[in-house]
Motif scaffolding. Structure first.
Motif, PDB file in Angstrom:
ATOM      1  N   ALA A 172     -85.702  -8.153 100.583  1.00 54.78           N
ATOM      2  CA  ALA A 172     -87.036  -8.688 100.325  1.00 54.78           C
ATOM      3  C   ALA A 172     -87.005 -10.188 100.533  1.00 54.78           C
ATOM      4  O   ALA A 172     -85.957 -10.823 100.376  1.00 54.78           O
ATOM      5  N   PRO A 173     -88.138 -10.788 100.880  1.00 53.42           N
ATOM      6  CA  PRO A 173     -88.179 -12.238 101.020  1.00 53.42           C
ATOM      7  C   PRO A 173     -87.816 -12.929  99.707  1.00 53.42           C
ATOM      8  O   PRO A 173     -87.963 -12.359  98.624  1.00 53.42           O
ATOM      9  N   LEU A 174     -87.363 -14.167  99.824  1.00 57.08           N
ATOM     10  CA  LEU A 174     -86.909 -14.912  98.648  1.00 57.08           C
ATOM     11  C   LEU A 174     -88.020 -15.078  97.619  1.00 57.08           C
ATOM     12  O   LEU A 174     -87.785 -14.980  96.410  1.00 57.08           O
ATOM     13  N   GLY A 175     -89.224 -15.300  98.080  1.00 57.85           N
ATOM     14  CA  GLY A 175     -90.348 -15.447  97.143  1.00 57.85           C
ATOM     15  C   GLY A 175     -90.566 -14.197  96.311  1.00 57.85           C
ATOM     16  O   GLY A 175     -90.845 -14.265  95.110  1.00 57.85           O
ATOM     17  N   GLU A 176     -90.447 -13.039  96.939  1.00 57.15           N
ATOM     18  CA  GLU A 176     -90.604 -11.781  96.211  1.00 57.15           C
ATOM     19  C   GLU A 176     -89.468 -11.582  95.220  1.00 57.15           C
ATOM     20  O   GLU A 176     -89.670 -11.069  94.115  1.00 57.15           O
ATOM     21  N   GLN A 177     -88.268 -11.986  95.593  1.00 59.71           N
ATOM     22  CA  GLN A 177     -87.132 -11.867  94.676  1.00 59.71           C
ATOM     23  C   GLN A 177     -87.337 -12.760  93.450  1.00 59.71           C
ATOM     24  O   GLN A 177     -87.062 -12.356  92.312  1.00 59.71           O
ATOM     25  N   ILE A 178     -87.831 -13.977  93.690  1.00 53.42           N
ATOM     26  CA  ILE A 178     -88.058 -14.899  92.585  1.00 53.42           C
ATOM     27  C   ILE A 178     -89.164 -14.365  91.681  1.00 53.42           C
ATOM     28  O   ILE A 178     -89.060 -14.420  90.445  1.00 53.42           O
ATOM     29  N   LYS A 179     -90.225 -13.802  92.278  1.00 53.38           N
ATOM     30  CA  LYS A 179     -91.315 -13.248  91.489  1.00 53.38           C
ATOM     31  C   LYS A 179     -90.817 -12.073  90.648  1.00 53.38           C
ATOM     32  O   LYS A 179     -91.147 -11.950  89.471  1.00 53.38           O
ATOM     33  N   MET A 213     -76.187 -16.475 111.758  1.00 52.99           N
ATOM     34  CA  MET A 213     -76.527 -15.758 110.555  1.00 52.99           C
ATOM     35  C   MET A 213     -77.790 -14.954 110.844  1.00 52.99           C
ATOM     36  O   MET A 213     -78.806 -15.508 111.238  1.00 52.99           O
ATOM     37  N   THR A 214     -77.715 -13.669 110.601  1.00 55.89           N
ATOM     38  CA  THR A 214     -78.864 -12.817 110.905  1.00 55.89           C
ATOM     39  C   THR A 214     -79.545 -12.410 109.615  1.00 55.89           C
ATOM     40  O   THR A 214     -78.910 -12.241 108.571  1.00 55.89           O
ATOM     41  N   ASP A 215     -80.849 -12.265 109.704  1.00 52.53           N
ATOM     42  CA  ASP A 215     -81.614 -11.804 108.545  1.00 52.53           C
ATOM     43  C   ASP A 215     -81.552 -10.294 108.458  1.00 52.53           C
ATOM     44  O   ASP A 215     -81.690  -9.599 109.448  1.00 52.53           O
ATOM     45  N   ASP A 216     -81.333  -9.819 107.260  1.00 57.60           N
ATOM     46  CA  ASP A 216     -81.290  -8.372 107.036  1.00 57.60           C
ATOM     47  C   ASP A 216     -82.717  -7.897 106.801  1.00 57.60           C
ATOM     48  O   ASP A 216     -83.379  -8.338 105.860  1.00 57.60           O
ATOM     49  N   PRO A 217     -83.238  -6.987 107.587  1.00 56.81           N
ATOM     50  CA  PRO A 217     -84.618  -6.541 107.403  1.00 56.81           C
ATOM     51  C   PRO A 217     -84.805  -5.726 106.116  1.00 56.81           C
ATOM     52  O   PRO A 217     -85.923  -5.546 105.661  1.00 56.81           O
ATOM     53  N   GLN A 218     -83.717  -5.265 105.507  1.00 61.91           N
ATOM     54  CA  GLN A 218     -83.828  -4.483 104.282  1.00 61.91           C
ATOM     55  C   GLN A 218     -84.078  -5.373 103.060  1.00 61.91           C
ATOM     56  O   GLN A 218     -84.572  -4.898 102.057  1.00 61.91           O
TER      57      GLN A 218
END
Length: 83
Positions: free
Chosen positions: A8-15, A1-6
């Protein structure tokens, strides 16, 4: 499973979701307060209208009564007879 650089991090999404939820709660609260304000305003205007209507009817009745009394007195003094 690769991370998509586009993404946002999960913390930013939750915020961001928290900010959006806070805005939605604020908007609902303002809408509810606006409806309560309109309810009280319409109730106040209804009461004012009812008071003005009653005053209008009372003044009409008093004016009619005074007019009829004056007409009866005028007729009594002009003819000398009681109706």
């Amino acid at each position: 499973m690769t991370d998509d650089p586009q993404k946002a991090p999960l913390g930013e999404q939750i915020k961001s979701a928290g900010v959006l939820a806070g805005f939605a709660a604020w908007a609902l609260a303002m809408g509810a307060m606006g409806l309560v304000f309109l309810l009280f305003l319409s109730l106040f205007l209804f009461v004012v209208g009812a008071v003005l209507y009653v005053a209008w009817q009372v003044s009409w009745a008093i004016g009619l009564g005074v007019t009829l009394i004056l007409l009866c007195l005028l007729g009594l003094f002009r003819t000398g007879e009681k109706n």
